[in-house]
Design a protein around this motif. Sequence first.
Motif, mmCIF file in Angstrom:
data_model
loop_
_atom_site.group_PDB
_atom_site.id
_atom_site.type_symbol
_atom_site.label_atom_id
_atom_site.label_comp_id
_atom_site.label_asym_id
_atom_site.label_seq_id
_atom_site.Cartn_x
_atom_site.Cartn_y
_atom_site.Cartn_z
ATOM 1 N N ILE A 227 -0.542 13.845 -9.524
ATOM 2 C CA ILE A 227 0.860 13.757 -9.128
ATOM 3 C C ILE A 227 1.501 12.515 -9.742
ATOM 4 N N GLU A 228 2.832 12.514 -9.770
ATOM 5 C CA GLU A 228 3.550 11.404 -10.388
ATOM 6 C C GLU A 228 4.256 10.490 -9.393
ATOM 7 N N GLN A 229 4.742 11.047 -8.284
ATOM 8 C CA GLN A 229 5.562 10.244 -7.371
ATOM 9 C C GLN A 229 5.366 10.697 -5.927
ATOM 10 N N ILE A 230 5.418 9.737 -5.013
ATOM 11 C CA ILE A 230 5.413 10.014 -3.577
ATOM 12 C C ILE A 230 6.627 9.349 -2.956
ATOM 13 N N ILE A 231 7.383 10.114 -2.185
ATOM 14 C CA ILE A 231 8.511 9.569 -1.434
ATOM 15 C C ILE A 231 8.136 9.632 0.041
ATOM 16 N N THR A 232 8.142 8.487 0.724
ATOM 17 C CA THR A 232 7.692 8.434 2.108
ATOM 18 C C THR A 232 8.477 7.370 2.873
ATOM 19 N N ASP A 233 8.098 7.156 4.118
ATOM 20 C CA ASP A 233 8.827 6.198 4.951
ATOM 21 C C ASP A 233 8.108 4.851 5.020
ATOM 22 N N SER A 234 8.703 3.900 5.700
ATOM 23 C CA SER A 234 8.253 2.508 5.662
ATOM 24 C C SER A 234 7.034 2.215 6.540
ATOM 25 N N ASN A 235 6.490 3.214 7.207
ATOM 26 C CA ASN A 235 5.328 2.981 8.062
ATOM 27 C C ASN A 235 3.992 3.116 7.333
ATOM 28 N N VAL A 236 4.045 3.302 6.038
ATOM 29 C CA VAL A 236 2.814 3.350 5.233
ATOM 30 C C VAL A 236 2.329 1.921 5.022
ATOM 31 N N SER A 237 1.021 1.710 5.117
ATOM 32 C CA SER A 237 0.479 0.358 4.976
ATOM 33 C C SER A 237 0.621 -0.158 3.547
ATOM 34 N N GLU A 238 0.725 -1.469 3.418
ATOM 35 C CA GLU A 238 0.837 -2.106 2.104
ATOM 36 C C GLU A 238 -0.408 -1.827 1.272
ATOM 37 N N HIS A 239 -1.556 -1.782 1.921
ATOM 38 C CA HIS A 239 -2.812 -1.480 1.224
ATOM 39 C C HIS A 239 -2.752 -0.100 0.576
ATOM 40 N N THR A 240 -2.236 0.884 1.306
ATOM 41 C CA THR A 240 -2.135 2.252 0.773
ATOM 42 C C THR A 240 -1.179 2.302 -0.404
ATOM 43 N N ILE A 241 -0.044 1.620 -0.279
ATOM 44 C CA ILE A 241 0.943 1.610 -1.366
ATOM 45 C C ILE A 241 0.347 1.001 -2.636
ATOM 46 N N LYS A 242 -0.302 -0.141 -2.500
ATOM 47 C CA LYS A 242 -0.887 -0.809 -3.664
ATOM 48 C C LYS A 242 -1.990 0.027 -4.300
ATOM 49 N N THR A 243 -2.786 0.707 -3.469
ATOM 50 C CA THR A 243 -3.851 1.560 -3.997
ATOM 51 C C THR A 243 -3.267 2.725 -4.785
ATOM 52 N N LEU A 244 -2.238 3.360 -4.258
ATOM 53 C CA LEU A 244 -1.591 4.469 -4.957
ATOM 54 C C LEU A 244 -0.978 4.005 -6.275
ATOM 55 N N GLU A 245 -0.317 2.862 -6.252
ATOM 56 C CA GLU A 245 0.301 2.345 -7.476
ATOM 57 C C GLU A 245 -0.744 1.990 -8.522
ATOM 58 N N SER A 246 -1.901 1.489 -8.074
ATOM 59 C CA SER A 246 -2.981 1.178 -9.014
ATOM 60 C C SER A 246 -3.553 2.442 -9.641
ATOM 61 N N MET A 247 -3.333 3.587 -8.993
ATOM 62 C CA MET A 247 -3.797 4.883 -9.490
ATOM 63 C C MET A 247 -2.738 5.559 -10.355
ATOM 64 N N GLY A 248 -1.629 4.864 -10.607
ATOM 65 C CA GLY A 248 -0.595 5.380 -11.494
ATOM 66 C C GLY A 248 0.479 6.206 -10.809
ATOM 67 N N VAL A 249 0.554 6.158 -9.474
ATOM 68 C CA VAL A 249 1.542 6.933 -8.729
ATOM 69 C C VAL A 249 2.731 6.049 -8.370
ATOM 70 N N GLU A 250 3.930 6.517 -8.645
ATOM 71 C CA GLU A 250 5.140 5.807 -8.229
ATOM 72 C C GLU A 250 5.385 6.072 -6.752
ATOM 73 N N VAL A 251 5.477 5.017 -5.968
ATOM 74 C CA VAL A 251 5.675 5.157 -4.525
ATOM 75 C C VAL A 251 7.090 4.682 -4.179
ATOM 76 N N THR A 252 7.857 5.559 -3.567
ATOM 77 C CA THR A 252 9.228 5.240 -3.163
ATOM 78 C C THR A 252 9.283 5.215 -1.638
#
Length: 254
Positions: A227-252
């Motif tokens: 996948i290329e992008q995930i759009i989600t809300d602000s209750n996602v942990s910072e650890h999860t966001i950084k892990t996804l971004e390190s995997m090449g996924v744009e997190v919004t």
Amino acid sequence: MSNLLERHQQIIELIKKEGSVKVTDLCALLNVSSVTIRKDLQFLEDKKLLYRTHGGATLTNPYIADRHVEEKVTLQAAEKQKIGAYAAKLIEPNDCILIASGTTVQYFAKNIVAKENLTVVTSALNVALELIHHQGVEVIQLGGLMRKTSASVTGTYAEAILTDFSCSKLFLGVDGIDLNYGLTTSSMSEALLNRKMIETSQKTIILVDSSKFGKRGFGKICNIDDIEQIITDSNVSEHTIKTLESMGVEVTIV
């Protein structure tokens, strides 16, 4: 005994902070063997303080149940509305997009304002009904066996029709996102159709509220790197966001 209690306390504090933990990380942090950590996690699960997963543990039950779409549409409604409103802004003039099933993509459909001509291919009846009154939107409803719980079609007929299309974007809702296992849904037949949708689209955008992270459904759709992008809300942990971004996924975050 104090070392055991301190170790258990550290595990609980870490999992509350991160949402999930890996056995390998706990071994390095606490300087004990994987056998010891697995015994710790078993003990803590027996006390109903966490849930064990393959290679680690999570704070919430990772296994999802199939719920009816009418029940799911009321859950995390405010978050889904924000996600849907943001996603609608990604539609371009004369776009041709795919919309899968689910209640988050239904909120997306509610927010669509057609820019010139828009073509929507969808498996979901609730999505088609949201768009049917838009004069600037051409809706192509996939055919097949209707799943009553999701109000969407699945099966080989729907999969075969997709071979005739090429879409710029797929807007996909999922039941679970596990950083190790990937994206899942509660139905295997729906997962197979979602895979075909990914193949048909140039870009896959996941619309998902934060409650779906760390969860697993019966049917695996794809890996995170599909996948290329995930759009989600602000209750996602910072650890999860950084892990996804390190995997090449744009997190919004909305």
